[in-house]
Design an enzyme around this catalytic site. Sequence first.
Site, short mmCIF file in Angstrom:
data_model
loop_
_atom_site.label_atom_id
_atom_site.label_comp_id
_atom_site.label_asym_id
_atom_site.label_seq_id
_atom_site.Cartn_x
_atom_site.Cartn_y
_atom_site.Cartn_z
CG ASN A 43 -5.82 3.61 8.19
OD1 ASN A 43 -6.46 4.53 7.62
ND2 ASN A 43 -4.78 3.58 9.07
CD GLN A 87 -7.55 -1.11 6.97
OE1 GLN A 87 -8.41 -2.17 7.45
NE2 GLN A 87 -6.31 -0.92 7.50
CB CYS A 120 0.23 1.39 10.42
SG CYS A 120 -1.34 0.58 9.64
CB SER A 158 -1.83 -3.61 1.15
OG SER A 158 -0.71 -4.08 1.87
CB ALA A 159 -1.15 -9.14 -0.36
CG HIS A 160 0.09 -6.77 5.11
ND1 HIS A 160 -0.35 -6.15 6.53
CD2 HIS A 160 0.37 -5.74 4.41
CE1 HIS A 160 -0.24 -4.87 6.61
NE2 HIS A 160 0.45 -4.52 5.35
CB THR A 188 13.38 -9.65 -10.27
OG1 THR A 188 14.63 -9.38 -10.97
CG2 THR A 188 13.07 -11.24 -10.37
N GLY A 198 0.74 -1.05 -0.01
CA GLY A 198 0.02 -0.13 -0.01
C GLY A 198 0.88 1.33 0.07
CB THR A 199 3.81 2.13 2.13
OG1 THR A 199 3.32 2.02 3.42
CG2 THR A 199 4.72 3.48 2.06
N1 PLP Z 1 -3.16 2.83 3.42
C1 PLP Z 1 -3.98 2.19 4.45
C2 PLP Z 1 -5.37 2.98 4.38
C3 PLP Z 1 -3.64 1.31 5.34
O1 PLP Z 1 -4.45 0.86 6.36
C4 PLP Z 1 -2.18 0.84 5.35
C5 PLP Z 1 -1.68 -0.01 6.11
O2 PLP Z 1 -0.76 -0.02 7.08
C6 PLP Z 1 -1.41 1.45 4.07
C7 PLP Z 1 -1.94 2.12 3.29
C8 PLP Z 1 0.11 0.95 4.13
O3 PLP Z 1 0.00 -0.37 3.56
P1 PLP Z 1 1.14 -1.32 3.27
O4 PLP Z 1 1.45 -1.92 4.82
O5 PLP Z 1 1.12 -2.35 2.74
O6 PLP Z 1 2.44 -0.38 3.20
#
Ligand code: PLP
Length: 374
Positions: free
Chosen positions: A148, A176, A323, A196-198, A234, A72-73
Amino acid sequence: MKSRIYADHAATTPLMPEALEAMLPFLKDDFGNPSSLHGWAKPARKAVGEARATIAKCINAEPEEIVFTSGGTESDNWVVKGSTGGLMVSSYEHHAVLNAAESEARRERGVVYVRPKVGSGGGYIMPEKLSKAWKNGIRLVSIMTANNEIGAINPVHLLSEFAHKRGAMFHTDAVQAVGHIPIDVRTMGLDFLSASAHKFNGPKGIGFLFIRKGVKLNPLMNGGQQEDGLRAGTENVASIVGMATALKLNCDRMEENTSHLENLTLRLRDGIGRIFPDAVYLGDGAAGQLPGFTSVSFPGHPAEGMLHGVDLKGIAVSAGAACDSRNTQISHVLKAVNATDEIARSTIRITLGPENTEDDVGRIVSSLKIALGQ
Ligand code: PLP
């Protein structure tokens, strides 16, 4: 010894066993580089192509509109920094968008902030907010699909329609939301979407960015020709496969998961109502809230104490944005919805997942009761 209970799914989710199974061959025998010209490349290349098609189908996109990223970041940073012209972002975006926008502002790029509707039933953004704050020159609007910290869902189709009428592109951080609520990039009118997969039972460190066909975005990473020259490096084959497997299964099970989570959330709030009738809920306003999401304040009871109290019972919940556990300041999200200091300092986030049970909810309520000294 009672088993531990994980109720912090907005922070991260457990890896789905099916996703792990699908990943294993690419961590073992099928380790080839998809870009190679020999036989080792074939299984990897095929798997990456299939994963792209699977992910695209889940969000009603075309495979060539999906670009793999590290999460996500990265996806958020890429859209904000790879675009040009004035920016409009909401003041309760994740820091991946907010800090990227701030860094652009330091480079003399105009940034306009819009606030969500305030109050305990607020947390969402209507087009009127964008209209009031609009400035000439804005070329990209970035508003998250769901927040989030409080789980509030935004009427993204209305926001993108507004942005397009004013000649701007529209990005949504759907980190989210993807895998949890229906996502259709066409009906939502999106130019860009971050995932974001996690957050949907896939592995960490992998995600994707949807870029609508025909839309130009400057590459964030330069190097090889992977991802059509847009994102060099890669491919993380095993993680890409795990992400696609998790997303597909979550999308297939969405109805079932949602009704299970709605039942659990009702029970949780019922239980909280019995032990603390003055609890204040955030983010459950008119526009809806993510399934399994409860952001609740117990005025007079600092969140940190409660968090540690339930942790002693083996239960994981969070205070503010998990986070960002090193940041002890009042969360920018709670500030954005105008929560008082007292409410903000006593807000905890309980985010349930499909593997949680009614028994888990009963134990969460009992532990909260002890932590609240009731
Ligand atoms: N955007 C939102 C709304 C999130 O909740 C998060 C979570 O941490 C992120 C971005 C960042 O994603 P990532 O952990 O995959 O970098």
